[in-house]
Design a protein around this motif. Structure first.
Motif, PDB file in Angstrom:
ATOM      1  N   SER A 231       0.901  -1.101  -0.155  1.00 40.78           N
ATOM      2  CA  SER A 231      -0.006   0.097   0.004  1.00 40.78           C
ATOM      3  C   SER A 231       1.041   1.235  -0.137  1.00 40.78           C
ATOM      4  O   SER A 231       0.558   2.122  -0.418  1.00 40.78           O
ATOM      5  CB  SER A 231      -0.867  -0.095   1.093  1.00 40.78           C
ATOM      6  OG  SER A 231      -0.214   0.047   2.376  1.00 40.78           O
ATOM      7  N   ARG A 232       2.095   1.057   0.492  1.00 42.30           N
ATOM      8  CA  ARG A 232       2.839   2.226   0.626  1.00 42.30           C
ATOM      9  C   ARG A 232       4.051   2.623  -0.444  1.00 42.30           C
ATOM     10  O   ARG A 232       4.392   3.562  -1.082  1.00 42.30           O
ATOM     11  CB  ARG A 232       3.752   2.181   1.970  1.00 42.30           C
ATOM     12  CG  ARG A 232       2.899   2.164   3.012  1.00 42.30           C
ATOM     13  CD  ARG A 232       3.677   1.856   4.306  1.00 42.30           C
ATOM     14  NE  ARG A 232       4.222   0.675   4.257  1.00 42.30           N
ATOM     15  CZ  ARG A 232       5.228   0.230   5.084  1.00 42.30           C
ATOM     16  NH1 ARG A 232       5.853   1.133   5.758  1.00 42.30           N
ATOM     17  NH2 ARG A 232       5.728  -0.901   5.105  1.00 42.30           N
ATOM     18  N   PHE A 233       4.259   1.448  -1.082  1.00 40.94           N
ATOM     19  CA  PHE A 233       5.556   1.397  -1.990  1.00 40.94           C
ATOM     20  C   PHE A 233       5.699   0.181  -2.832  1.00 40.94           C
ATOM     21  O   PHE A 233       4.861  -0.795  -2.729  1.00 40.94           O
ATOM     22  CB  PHE A 233       6.827   1.599  -1.255  1.00 40.94           C
ATOM     23  CG  PHE A 233       7.191   0.405  -0.417  1.00 40.94           C
ATOM     24  CD1 PHE A 233       7.655  -1.026  -0.905  1.00 40.94           C
ATOM     25  CD2 PHE A 233       6.915   0.301   0.982  1.00 40.94           C
ATOM     26  CE1 PHE A 233       8.055  -1.853   0.072  1.00 40.94           C
ATOM     27  CE2 PHE A 233       7.136  -0.713   1.764  1.00 40.94           C
ATOM     28  CZ  PHE A 233       7.594  -1.773   1.292  1.00 40.94           C
ATOM     29  N   SER A 234       6.378   0.301  -3.974  1.00 43.22           N
ATOM     30  CA  SER A 234       6.545  -0.785  -5.014  1.00 43.22           C
ATOM     31  C   SER A 234       7.935  -0.656  -5.316  1.00 43.22           C
ATOM     32  O   SER A 234       8.713  -0.065  -5.462  1.00 43.22           O
ATOM     33  CB  SER A 234       5.641  -0.536  -6.195  1.00 43.22           C
ATOM     34  OG  SER A 234       4.220  -0.216  -5.983  1.00 43.22           O
ATOM     35  N   ILE A 235       8.371  -2.226  -5.742  1.00 40.50           N
ATOM     36  CA  ILE A 235       9.765  -2.439  -5.780  1.00 40.50           C
ATOM     37  C   ILE A 235       9.837  -3.172  -7.071  1.00 40.50           C
ATOM     38  O   ILE A 235       8.930  -4.045  -7.337  1.00 40.50           O
ATOM     39  CB  ILE A 235      10.598  -3.027  -4.680  1.00 40.50           C
ATOM     40  CG1 ILE A 235      10.676  -2.374  -3.621  1.00 40.50           C
ATOM     41  CG2 ILE A 235      12.003  -3.441  -5.129  1.00 40.50           C
ATOM     42  CD1 ILE A 235      11.273  -2.699  -2.385  1.00 40.50           C
ATOM     43  N   ILE A 236      10.552  -2.823  -8.104  1.00 38.15           N
ATOM     44  CA  ILE A 236      10.783  -3.815  -9.356  1.00 38.15           C
ATOM     45  C   ILE A 236      12.087  -4.111  -9.288  1.00 38.15           C
ATOM     46  O   ILE A 236      13.246  -3.420  -9.373  1.00 38.15           O
ATOM     47  CB  ILE A 236      10.311  -2.872 -10.649  1.00 38.15           C
ATOM     48  CG1 ILE A 236       8.751  -2.499 -10.415  1.00 38.15           C
ATOM     49  CG2 ILE A 236      10.768  -3.733 -11.792  1.00 38.15           C
ATOM     50  CD1 ILE A 236       8.562  -1.693 -11.731  1.00 38.15           C
ATOM     51  N   ARG A 237      12.425  -5.376  -9.761  1.00 42.32           N
ATOM     52  CA  ARG A 237      13.728  -5.940  -9.552  1.00 42.32           C
ATOM     53  C   ARG A 237      13.943  -6.856 -10.700  1.00 42.32           C
ATOM     54  O   ARG A 237      13.001  -7.835 -11.122  1.00 42.32           O
ATOM     55  CB  ARG A 237      14.208  -6.714  -8.350  1.00 42.32           C
ATOM     56  CG  ARG A 237      15.429  -7.399  -8.372  1.00 42.32           C
ATOM     57  CD  ARG A 237      15.777  -7.942  -6.857  1.00 42.32           C
ATOM     58  NE  ARG A 237      15.655  -6.796  -5.944  1.00 42.32           N
ATOM     59  CZ  ARG A 237      15.544  -6.832  -4.622  1.00 42.32           C
ATOM     60  NH1 ARG A 237      15.339  -7.821  -3.964  1.00 42.32           N
ATOM     61  NH2 ARG A 237      15.625  -5.671  -4.140  1.00 42.32           N
ATOM     62  N   SER A 238      14.914  -6.871 -11.563  1.00 39.82           N
ATOM     63  CA  SER A 238      15.161  -7.321 -12.877  1.00 39.82           C
ATOM     64  C   SER A 238      16.221  -8.736 -12.754  1.00 39.82           C
ATOM     65  O   SER A 238      16.885  -8.531 -12.042  1.00 39.82           O
ATOM     66  CB  SER A 238      15.729  -6.642 -13.798  1.00 39.82           C
ATOM     67  OG  SER A 238      14.457  -5.533 -14.418  1.00 39.82           O
ATOM     68  N   PHE A 239      15.862  -9.850 -13.366  1.00 48.87           N
ATOM     69  CA  PHE A 239      16.793 -10.949 -13.461  1.00 48.87           C
ATOM     70  C   PHE A 239      17.125 -11.278 -14.731  1.00 48.87           C
ATOM     71  O   PHE A 239      16.155 -11.448 -15.588  1.00 48.87           O
ATOM     72  CB  PHE A 239      16.158 -12.272 -12.630  1.00 48.87           C
ATOM     73  CG  PHE A 239      15.977 -11.812 -11.205  1.00 48.87           C
ATOM     74  CD1 PHE A 239      16.828 -12.437 -10.075  1.00 48.87           C
ATOM     75  CD2 PHE A 239      14.720 -11.031 -10.864  1.00 48.87           C
ATOM     76  CE1 PHE A 239      16.517 -11.993  -8.821  1.00 48.87           C
ATOM     77  CE2 PHE A 239      14.377 -10.825  -9.334  1.00 48.87           C
ATOM     78  CZ  PHE A 239      15.373 -11.267  -8.473  1.00 48.87           C
ATOM     79  N   SER A 240      18.277 -11.644 -15.176  1.00 43.44           N
ATOM     80  CA  SER A 240      18.553 -12.056 -16.438  1.00 43.44           C
ATOM     81  C   SER A 240      19.150 -13.580 -16.420  1.00 43.44           C
ATOM     82  O   SER A 240      19.555 -13.871 -15.660  1.00 43.44           O
ATOM     83  CB  SER A 240      19.973 -11.311 -17.142  1.00 43.44           C
ATOM     84  OG  SER A 240      20.397 -11.718 -18.029  1.00 43.44           O
ATOM     85  N   VAL A 241      18.094 -14.364 -17.398  1.00 47.14           N
ATOM     86  CA  VAL A 241      18.516 -15.788 -17.629  1.00 47.14           C
ATOM     87  C   VAL A 241      18.817 -16.028 -18.818  1.00 47.14           C
ATOM     88  O   VAL A 241      18.203 -15.731 -19.816  1.00 47.14           O
ATOM     89  CB  VAL A 241      17.278 -16.537 -17.003  1.00 47.14           C
ATOM     90  CG1 VAL A 241      17.460 -17.957 -17.144  1.00 47.14           C
ATOM     91  CG2 VAL A 241      16.786 -16.129 -15.580  1.00 47.14           C
ATOM     92  N   ILE A 242      19.972 -16.838 -19.113  1.00 43.11           N
ATOM     93  CA  ILE A 242      20.264 -17.449 -20.116  1.00 43.11           C
ATOM     94  C   ILE A 242      20.691 -19.064 -20.189  1.00 43.11           C
ATOM     95  O   ILE A 242      21.126 -19.475 -19.228  1.00 43.11           O
ATOM     96  CB  ILE A 242      21.889 -16.736 -20.452  1.00 43.11           C
ATOM     97  CG1 ILE A 242      21.890 -15.119 -20.609  1.00 43.11           C
ATOM     98  CG2 ILE A 242      22.541 -17.445 -21.718  1.00 43.11           C
ATOM     99  CD1 ILE A 242      23.208 -14.682 -20.873  1.00 43.11           C
ATOM    100  N   VAL A 243      19.831 -19.596 -21.092  1.00 42.66           N
ATOM    101  CA  VAL A 243      19.705 -21.323 -21.130  1.00 42.66           C
ATOM    102  C   VAL A 243      20.576 -21.355 -22.293  1.00 42.66           C
ATOM    103  O   VAL A 243      20.107 -21.269 -23.347  1.00 42.66           O
ATOM    104  CB  VAL A 243      18.397 -21.693 -21.095  1.00 42.66           C
ATOM    105  CG1 VAL A 243      18.380 -23.272 -21.004  1.00 42.66           C
ATOM    106  CG2 VAL A 243      17.674 -21.099 -19.656  1.00 42.66           C
ATOM    107  N   THR A 244      21.542 -22.288 -22.013  1.00 44.47           N
ATOM    108  CA  THR A 244      22.510 -22.864 -23.284  1.00 44.47           C
ATOM    109  C   THR A 244      22.182 -24.150 -23.654  1.00 44.47           C
ATOM    110  O   THR A 244      21.993 -24.722 -22.921  1.00 44.47           O
ATOM    111  CB  THR A 244      24.098 -22.612 -22.693  1.00 44.47           C
ATOM    112  OG1 THR A 244      24.319 -21.375 -22.157  1.00 44.47           O
ATOM    113  CG2 THR A 244      25.033 -23.007 -24.007  1.00 44.47           C
ATOM    114  N   GLY A 245      22.159 -24.143 -24.804  1.00 42.58           N
ATOM    115  CA  GLY A 245      22.033 -25.672 -25.624  1.00 42.58           C
ATOM    116  C   GLY A 245      23.023 -26.687 -25.099  1.00 42.58           C
ATOM    117  O   GLY A 245      24.041 -26.435 -24.934  1.00 42.58           O
TER     118      GLY A 245
END
Length: 311
Positions: A231-245
């Motif tokens: 109700s007071r705040f929002s947080i946005i956090r990003s994650f990078s994912v790499i899947v190798t063959g």
């Protein structure tokens, strides 16, 4: 005595009046905020119902919006001093909420919100602390690289508050969501009526909100975003994912280049063989033909001619 009581009553009424029109509150961000996050401080009002909304940081005005939207400013537009936030501030035109993008440790401090309406003034202070997480530890947490078929877990790094709504996105598409009040949990197609991208390969931890992807595929690579809303705040956090063959995951760049070079050499060798094949001798019906690419020469090797020459 009556005059004294009148003065006392007037003073008491004035004091009550001031309490009615002026209020002060303090909100501290209890969630774990780290470098590169985006944080939104909620005003919990509608801009059109106010005359003026102002934001201050260290007693310096950093954002302002009027109810009729006739005046809007952020950072250096509000203050001609140094550009502290460098285009990292955003104002919601409907609510006046303030968003700080790509937050850094130097953004830690008290943010003061002043809401002015026709009959009241209210103030609220948001205390923001950005934790100084070492770059190596932050990268390990927010940048994941796995081989196809392995599992990967994205950990928010916080204990989930019962009143918070946690939503996971992949390329801006909702793939998982969890909240306690009201209680709701969904993953993949249950969150989005579109195609079932992960097919029961997503697991949400109820206590932390961490997301685990099992039996990963190369198509699971991308930018995953976690949004924590209270109700007071929002947080946005990003994650990078790499899947190798799996076929290339164990090879170095030099090894891959060597394979490509060997394939090219094989193709060139096959081309040379085909070219010389047409230059070779061809035996047909007792005669040999030699081709130079332009004309054909015939050499008769009949048995009778050979006998006559021997005689």
């Amino acid at each position: 005595f009556s005059q004294v009581m009148e003065v006392f009553s007037s003073s008491e009424i004035l004091q009550q009046l001031l309490v009615c029109v002026f209020s002060v509150g303090t909100d501290e961000l209890s969630a774990f905020v780290m470098d590169e996050d985006s944080v939104t401080l909620h005003s919990n009002v509608e801009t059109k119902q106010q005359e003026d909304i102002k934001w201050y940081f260290d007693d310096t005005r950093i954002a302002q919006i009027t109810g009729d939207l006739s005046f809007i400013c952020t950072d250096v537009q509000c203050n001609e001093g140094s550009e502290r936030f460098r285009d990292r501030l955003k104002l919601d035109h409907q609510t006046g909420s303030l968003t700080i993008t790509n937050i850094t440790t130097t953004d830690s401090g008290d943010y003061e919100l002043k809401i002015i309406s026709s009959n009241s003034i209210s103030e609220k202070t948001f205390s923001v602390t950005v934790h100084d997480v070492p770059a190596a530890e932050r990268d390990e947490m927010k940048r994941k690289s796995v081989k196809e078929g392995e599992s990967v877990t994205l950990d928010p790094g916080v204990m989930k508050n019962p009143n918070d709504l946690m939503t996971w996105y992949l390329n801006d598409i909702c793939i998982a969501e969890i909240s306690e009040e009201p209680r709701m949990i969904c993953t993949d197609v249950h969150c989005n009526n579109g195609t079932e991208r992960f097919r029961d390969r997503l697991n949400l931890a109820h206590q932390t909100g961490s997301l685990t992807i099992t039996n990963t595929r190369t198509t699971d690579s991308g930018l995953y975003t976690l949004q924590i809303i209270s109700s007071r705040f929002s947080i946005i956090r990003s994650f990078s994912v790499i899947v190798t063959g799996v076929y290339l995951s164990g090879l170095s760049a030099g090894q891959i280049a060597g394979i490509c070079a060997a394939a090219i050499l094989l193709i060139m060798a096959a081309s040379v063989c085909v070219f010389y094949f047409y230059k070779c001798q061809v035996k047909r019906k007792g005669e040999y033909y030699i081709s130079d690419g332009k004309s054909v020469f015939s050499l008769s090797l009949s048995l009778s001619l050979s006998l006559s020459l021997s005689l």
